[in-house]
Scaffold this motif. Structure first.
Motif, PDB file in Angstrom:
ATOM      1  N   TRP A 101       6.601  -7.760  -1.578  1.00 40.75           N
ATOM      2  CA  TRP A 101       5.751  -6.576  -1.565  1.00 40.75           C
ATOM      3  C   TRP A 101       6.192  -5.497  -2.554  1.00 40.75           C
ATOM      4  O   TRP A 101       5.445  -4.549  -2.807  1.00 40.75           O
ATOM      5  CB  TRP A 101       5.695  -5.976  -0.157  1.00 40.75           C
ATOM      6  CG  TRP A 101       4.953  -6.839   0.819  1.00 40.75           C
ATOM      7  CD1 TRP A 101       4.471  -8.099   0.630  1.00 40.75           C
ATOM      8  CD2 TRP A 101       4.618  -6.491   2.163  1.00 40.75           C
ATOM      9  NE1 TRP A 101       3.860  -8.578   1.768  1.00 40.75           N
ATOM     10  CE2 TRP A 101       3.944  -7.605   2.725  1.00 40.75           C
ATOM     11  CE3 TRP A 101       4.841  -5.364   2.951  1.00 40.75           C
ATOM     12  CZ2 TRP A 101       3.469  -7.600   4.038  1.00 40.75           C
ATOM     13  CZ3 TRP A 101       4.373  -5.362   4.259  1.00 40.75           C
ATOM     14  CH2 TRP A 101       3.689  -6.474   4.796  1.00 40.75           C
ATOM     15  N   ASN A 102       7.370  -5.637  -3.109  1.00 44.64           N
ATOM     16  CA  ASN A 102       7.827  -4.661  -4.107  1.00 44.64           C
ATOM     17  C   ASN A 102       7.506  -5.123  -5.527  1.00 44.64           C
ATOM     18  O   ASN A 102       8.072  -4.617  -6.502  1.00 44.64           O
ATOM     19  CB  ASN A 102       9.322  -4.385  -3.956  1.00 44.64           C
ATOM     20  CG  ASN A 102      10.171  -5.644  -4.065  1.00 44.64           C
ATOM     21  OD1 ASN A 102       9.667  -6.752  -3.947  1.00 44.64           O
ATOM     22  ND2 ASN A 102      11.465  -5.468  -4.278  1.00 44.64           N
ATOM     23  N   SER A 103       6.590  -6.073  -5.641  1.00 43.61           N
ATOM     24  CA  SER A 103       6.134  -6.563  -6.933  1.00 43.61           C
ATOM     25  C   SER A 103       5.132  -5.584  -7.548  1.00 43.61           C
ATOM     26  O   SER A 103       4.768  -4.564  -6.932  1.00 43.61           O
ATOM     27  CB  SER A 103       5.459  -7.930  -6.771  1.00 43.61           C
ATOM     28  OG  SER A 103       4.305  -7.791  -5.946  1.00 43.61           O
ATOM     29  N   GLU A 104       4.656  -5.903  -8.740  1.00 43.51           N
ATOM     30  CA  GLU A 104       3.656  -5.061  -9.415  1.00 43.51           C
ATOM     31  C   GLU A 104       2.385  -4.969  -8.570  1.00 43.51           C
ATOM     32  O   GLU A 104       1.807  -3.892  -8.427  1.00 43.51           O
ATOM     33  CB  GLU A 104       3.345  -5.624 -10.795  1.00 43.51           C
ATOM     34  CG  GLU A 104       2.357  -4.777 -11.590  1.00 43.51           C
ATOM     35  CD  GLU A 104       2.104  -5.329 -12.985  1.00 43.51           C
ATOM     36  OE1 GLU A 104       1.163  -4.862 -13.661  1.00 43.51           O
ATOM     37  OE2 GLU A 104       2.850  -6.242 -13.410  1.00 43.51           O
ATOM     38  N   THR A 105       1.974  -6.102  -7.995  1.00 42.53           N
ATOM     39  CA  THR A 105       0.783  -6.090  -7.134  1.00 42.53           C
ATOM     40  C   THR A 105       1.035  -5.275  -5.879  1.00 42.53           C
ATOM     41  O   THR A 105       0.184  -4.497  -5.445  1.00 42.53           O
ATOM     42  CB  THR A 105       0.383  -7.530  -6.745  1.00 42.53           C
ATOM     43  OG1 THR A 105       0.104  -8.280  -7.934  1.00 42.53           O
ATOM     44  CG2 THR A 105      -0.844  -7.527  -5.840  1.00 42.53           C
ATOM     45  N   GLY A 106       2.212  -5.438  -5.302  1.00 40.96           N
ATOM     46  CA  GLY A 106       2.544  -4.678  -4.102  1.00 40.96           C
ATOM     47  C   GLY A 106       2.539  -3.187  -4.359  1.00 40.96           C
ATOM     48  O   GLY A 106       2.113  -2.390  -3.499  1.00 40.96           O
ATOM     49  N   LEU A 107       2.991  -2.783  -5.530  1.00 41.74           N
ATOM     50  CA  LEU A 107       2.989  -1.366  -5.898  1.00 41.74           C
ATOM     51  C   LEU A 107       1.559  -0.836  -5.977  1.00 41.74           C
ATOM     52  O   LEU A 107       1.273   0.281  -5.507  1.00 41.74           O
ATOM     53  CB  LEU A 107       3.697  -1.179  -7.238  1.00 41.74           C
ATOM     54  CG  LEU A 107       3.863   0.259  -7.737  1.00 41.74           C
ATOM     55  CD1 LEU A 107       4.716   1.072  -6.761  1.00 41.74           C
ATOM     56  CD2 LEU A 107       4.492   0.264  -9.128  1.00 41.74           C
ATOM     57  N   ALA A 108       0.645  -1.655  -6.523  1.00 39.64           N
ATOM     58  CA  ALA A 108      -0.758  -1.249  -6.598  1.00 39.64           C
ATOM     59  C   ALA A 108      -1.367  -1.147  -5.206  1.00 39.64           C
ATOM     60  O   ALA A 108      -2.177  -0.250  -4.927  1.00 39.64           O
ATOM     61  CB  ALA A 108      -1.542  -2.251  -7.446  1.00 39.64           C
ATOM     62  N   VAL A 109      -0.973  -2.053  -4.300  1.00 46.36           N
ATOM     63  CA  VAL A 109      -1.466  -2.012  -2.919  1.00 46.36           C
ATOM     64  C   VAL A 109      -0.978  -0.737  -2.231  1.00 46.36           C
ATOM     65  O   VAL A 109      -1.743  -0.048  -1.548  1.00 46.36           O
ATOM     66  CB  VAL A 109      -0.986  -3.251  -2.134  1.00 46.36           C
ATOM     67  CG1 VAL A 109      -1.294  -3.097  -0.637  1.00 46.36           C
ATOM     68  CG2 VAL A 109      -1.657  -4.506  -2.672  1.00 46.36           C
ATOM     69  N   ALA A 110       0.296  -0.414  -2.404  1.00 49.20           N
ATOM     70  CA  ALA A 110       0.858   0.791  -1.792  1.00 49.20           C
ATOM     71  C   ALA A 110       0.121   2.036  -2.267  1.00 49.20           C
ATOM     72  O   ALA A 110      -0.151   2.956  -1.478  1.00 49.20           O
ATOM     73  CB  ALA A 110       2.347   0.899  -2.110  1.00 49.20           C
TER      74      ALA A 110
ATOM     75  N   PHE B 291     -10.765  -2.848  -0.102  1.00 43.21           N
ATOM     76  CA  PHE B 291     -10.089  -1.660  -0.613  1.00 43.21           C
ATOM     77  C   PHE B 291      -9.830  -1.858  -2.100  1.00 43.21           C
ATOM     78  O   PHE B 291      -9.732  -2.990  -2.585  1.00 43.21           O
ATOM     79  CB  PHE B 291      -8.798  -1.367   0.158  1.00 43.21           C
ATOM     80  CG  PHE B 291      -7.727  -2.430   0.030  1.00 43.21           C
ATOM     81  CD1 PHE B 291      -6.579  -2.188  -0.697  1.00 43.21           C
ATOM     82  CD2 PHE B 291      -7.859  -3.661   0.673  1.00 43.21           C
ATOM     83  CE1 PHE B 291      -5.581  -3.150  -0.815  1.00 43.21           C
ATOM     84  CE2 PHE B 291      -6.867  -4.629   0.571  1.00 43.21           C
ATOM     85  CZ  PHE B 291      -5.724  -4.375  -0.176  1.00 43.21           C
ATOM     86  N   ASP B 292      -9.750  -0.789  -2.838  1.00 43.80           N
ATOM     87  CA  ASP B 292      -9.634  -0.836  -4.287  1.00 43.80           C
ATOM     88  C   ASP B 292      -8.191  -1.080  -4.720  1.00 43.80           C
ATOM     89  O   ASP B 292      -7.283  -0.330  -4.352  1.00 43.80           O
ATOM     90  CB  ASP B 292     -10.134   0.474  -4.890  1.00 43.80           C
ATOM     91  CG  ASP B 292     -10.113   0.446  -6.395  1.00 43.80           C
ATOM     92  OD1 ASP B 292      -9.053   0.748  -6.981  1.00 43.80           O
ATOM     93  OD2 ASP B 292     -11.155   0.103  -6.997  1.00 43.80           O
ATOM     94  N   VAL B 293      -7.987  -2.139  -5.486  1.00 52.22           N
ATOM     95  CA  VAL B 293      -6.670  -2.434  -6.066  1.00 52.22           C
ATOM     96  C   VAL B 293      -6.836  -2.537  -7.579  1.00 52.22           C
ATOM     97  O   VAL B 293      -7.443  -3.489  -8.079  1.00 52.22           O
ATOM     98  CB  VAL B 293      -6.083  -3.748  -5.507  1.00 52.22           C
ATOM     99  CG1 VAL B 293      -4.712  -4.015  -6.126  1.00 52.22           C
ATOM    100  CG2 VAL B 293      -5.985  -3.706  -3.991  1.00 52.22           C
ATOM    101  N   ASN B 294      -6.361  -1.543  -8.270  1.00 53.68           N
ATOM    102  CA  ASN B 294      -6.478  -1.505  -9.731  1.00 53.68           C
ATOM    103  C   ASN B 294      -7.920  -1.697 -10.198  1.00 53.68           C
ATOM    104  O   ASN B 294      -8.199  -2.434 -11.159  1.00 53.68           O
ATOM    105  CB  ASN B 294      -5.583  -2.564 -10.382  1.00 53.68           C
ATOM    106  CG  ASN B 294      -4.118  -2.190 -10.338  1.00 53.68           C
ATOM    107  OD1 ASN B 294      -3.759  -1.011 -10.315  1.00 53.68           O
ATOM    108  ND2 ASN B 294      -3.245  -3.200 -10.334  1.00 53.68           N
ATOM    109  N   GLY B 295      -8.854  -1.053  -9.485  1.00 55.90           N
ATOM    110  CA  GLY B 295     -10.249  -1.121  -9.890  1.00 55.90           C
ATOM    111  C   GLY B 295     -11.012  -2.312  -9.367  1.00 55.90           C
ATOM    112  O   GLY B 295     -12.213  -2.464  -9.643  1.00 55.90           O
ATOM    113  N   THR B 296     -10.370  -3.181  -8.570  1.00 59.38           N
ATOM    114  CA  THR B 296     -11.021  -4.371  -8.026  1.00 59.38           C
ATOM    115  C   THR B 296     -11.168  -4.251  -6.514  1.00 59.38           C
ATOM    116  O   THR B 296     -10.184  -3.976  -5.807  1.00 59.38           O
ATOM    117  CB  THR B 296     -10.212  -5.645  -8.352  1.00 59.38           C
ATOM    118  OG1 THR B 296     -10.109  -5.783  -9.767  1.00 59.38           O
ATOM    119  CG2 THR B 296     -10.897  -6.880  -7.772  1.00 59.38           C
TER     120      THR B 296
END
Length: 448
Positions: free
Chosen positions: A259-268, A326-331
Motif C-alpha cells: 500500500w505504500n507503492s505509487e498506486t497506494g499513494l494515489a489511493v491515500a 472513486f477517483d484515482v489519478n483521474g480514473t
C-alpha cells in the motif's frame, strides 16, 4: 429416556431424506474425545449401508440415511446434552430457539437438553480456543477463523452427512471458504457478511450514488451527511483493493502489503479528498445509527445487520447499491470490499458427535437458512433459499460481490490499518510517511 421404537412418522421422514456421504462414516469418531456409543453405532450403520449394492441408487441412499439416523436414535441412552453458541442479537437467539425446538420435535424419541449461549461469530474462535473441551458442541463462527480452528484441532471434519450434502446445496464460494486442504470443516450458513451503500433515494439519484465525488457533492448541496468507517481495516481495504493494491497472508499468518507503492499513494490522496468534504463523516455503526435516527445521515456504507434501521428510517426512499467508484489519478475506480460468510461448526471434542453433526446439518438446511434469513435479513448460503428472499440490501451485496474478496489476513493487519484510516481522515500531510508506517506494521513478522 423416551422409547427407542421409531414412530411411523419418523421413519417416513428418514426415508424421504438423502444420506449424501453413505460411503463414509457419519463422522471420524476417532478424532473426537469421548464419543458416545450412539455416535459409534451410527457410524457403523453408515458403513453397513454403503456396503449394500442392491436396488436403485437413490433408494439405497434413502435407506442409508434412514439406517444411520435410526441407529443413532436406537443406540442413544439418557439425555443428549448439546450446547449451541450463536450471536447475542435477539433475532438470532429467537430464531435458533425456534429451530432447535423443531429439531427436538422431529427427533422426539430422544431426550435433548439443548442450551443456547450468546457468543458472537467474531469472538467464537477466541472463546473456543480458550478451552476446546469446555466450548460449545455446535457454534456459529466467521469464515476467517477456519484456518486457526482447524490448525488447533477444534473443528470436526464434515466427512459425511445424514440428510443433505452441503457441497451441493450452498454457493461455491461458501463451500470453498469452509474447506481446508481439500476437506470440508463447517456447514455454510450465510453469504452476506459484506458491505455496500445504503441511501435515501428521496435525496440521491442513482447517478449521485455511483461515485463518492458525486455523492459528497450532492450531500453538501442537500445539507445531509454521508460516510463510512474509514478508520477500520475491514472497510479501508475496499479503497486499496479496488485500485489493485496487494494485501495477502502467508502460511505463518504474517502479511504481504504494497500500500505504500505509487498506486497506494494515489489511493491515500483520493481518500483524503473524499473525507475532507464537509458532508462526509467517518463514524462507527453505533454513531451512524444515532445520526440516522436524528435524520442527519442520507447515505452510509454498512452491512445487512443494519437493514431494519435503514429501511424503517428511509421509508419509501429506502435503497441500496454496490459501493461507489472513486477517483484515482483521474480514473473512476470501483471500490472493492471484503466478502464474508458465517458457518456452523461442530467441536471435535464433543461427546455427542453424531447428534451435534445432525443438529448442525439441520440448522443449515434450506428451510432453516430461509428462516434465519427472514429473521435476521442476512443472505443464505443455500442457493435455493437465497433465491426466495427479495431484499434491496442483498441485491446490493450481490452486485458488490463481483468486486469483493474473501477476508484472509493476519492479525497484524488490523491495528496499523485502523491507524492509517484515522490518519487519512485527520488529513495527514506526509502521506508517504503514514503509508510506510502502516505497511511496516502490517507486514511485521509474527511473534513466535
Amino acid at each position: 429416556m423416551k422409547k427407542k421404537v421409531i414412530s411411523t412418522v419418523l421413519c417416513a421422514a428418514m426415508v424421504a431424506s438423502m444420506f449424501a456421504g453413505c460411503g463414509n462414516k457419519a463422522a471420524d469418531n476417532s478424532s473426537a474425545a469421548g464419543n458416545s456409543a450412539a455416535d459409534n453405532s451410527a457410524a457403523e450403520s453408515t458403513n453397513d449401508a454403503a456396503a449394500t449394492e442392491t436396488g436403485d441408487a437413490a433408494d439405497n441412499a434413502e435407506t442409508a440415511s434412514g439406517d444411520a439416523i435410526a441407529n443413532l436414535i436406537a443406540a442413544t441412552d439418557g439425555t443428549v446434552d448439546i450446547q449451541l453458541w450463536c450471536s447475542e442479537l435477539e433475532t438470532y437467539q429467537n430464531v435458533m430457539k425456534e429451530l432447535t425446538d423443531k429439531f427436538k420435535e422431529q427427533y422426539s424419541d430422544v431426550d435433548f437438553n439443548i442450551t443456547i449461549g450468546a457468543v458472537s461469530e467474531q469472538e467464537a474462535k477466541d472463546k473456543i480456543l480458550e478451552d476446546i473441551d469446555a466450548a460449545a458442541d455446535v457454534f456459529v463462527f466467521a469464515d476467517d477463523q477456519v484456518n486457526d480452528l482447524v490448525n488447533a484441532g477444534a473443528l470436526q471434519e464434515v466427512a459425511a452427512t445424514y440428510t443433505y450434502d452441503p457441497k451441493e446445496t450452498n454457493s461455491e464460494a461458501t463451500v470453498a471458504a469452509a474447506t481446508k486442504d481439500g476437506k470440508l470443516y463447517a456447514y455454510p450458513l450465510t453469504a452476506s457478511n459484506g458491505y455496500f451503500l445504503y441511501y435515501d433515494s428521496n435525496i440521491f439519484s442513482e447517478e449521485d450514488v455511483a461515485s463518492w465525488e458525486n455523492l459528497t457533492a450532492k450531500a453538501e448541496e442537500a445539507g445531509t451527511k454521508v460516510g463510512m468507517n474509514v478508520a477500520d481495516g475491514w472497510y479501508l481495504y475496499g479503497f486499496f483493493s479496488g485500485a489493485g493494491c496487494e494485501l495477502s497472508m502467508n502460511e505463518d499468518n504474517s502479511n504481504n502489503c504494497d500500500w505504500n507503492s505509487e498506486t497506494g499513494l494515489a489511493v491515500a490522496q483520493s481518500i483524503e479528498n473524499i473525507t475532507s468534504s464537509p458532508a462526509f463523516v467517518s463514524v462507527s455503526d453505533q454513531d451512524a445509527i444515532t445520526m440516522l435516527n436524528d435524520g442527519t445521515l442520507g447515505a452510509y456504507v454498512s452491512g445487512t445487520w443494519n437493514t431494519g434501521s435503514f429501511e424503517a428510517k428511509y421509508g419509501d426512499g429506502y435503497a441500496a447499491c454496490k459501493l461507489p467508484t472513486f477517483d484515482v489519478n483521474g480514473t473512476a475506480t470501483q471500490m472493492g470490499s471484503y466478502a464474508g460468510y458465517k458457518f456452523v461448526g461442530v467441536n471435535s471434542h464433543t461427546k455427542n458427535v453424531g447428534w451435534s453433526m445432525l443438529l448442525a446439518e439441520y440448522l443449515t438446511n434450506e428451510e432453516s437458512q430461509l428462516a434465519i434469513g427472514n429473521a435476521t435479513s442476512e443472505g443464505p448460503a443455500n442457493t435455493v433459499a437465497a433465491a426466495q428472499i427479495d431484499s434491496p440490501a442483498l441485491a446490493a451485496l450481490a452486485a458488490q460481490s463481483e468486486f469483493a474478496d474473501q477476508q484472509v489476513v493476519g492479525n497484524n493487519y488490523w491495528d496499523p490499518a485502523k491507524a492509517l484510516g484515522q490518519n487519512l481522515v485527520d488529513g495527514a500531510t506526509d502521506l508517504q510517511a503514514v503509508l510506510d508506517d502502516a505497511v511496516a506494521g502490517i507486514t511485521q513478522p509474527v511473534a513466535e
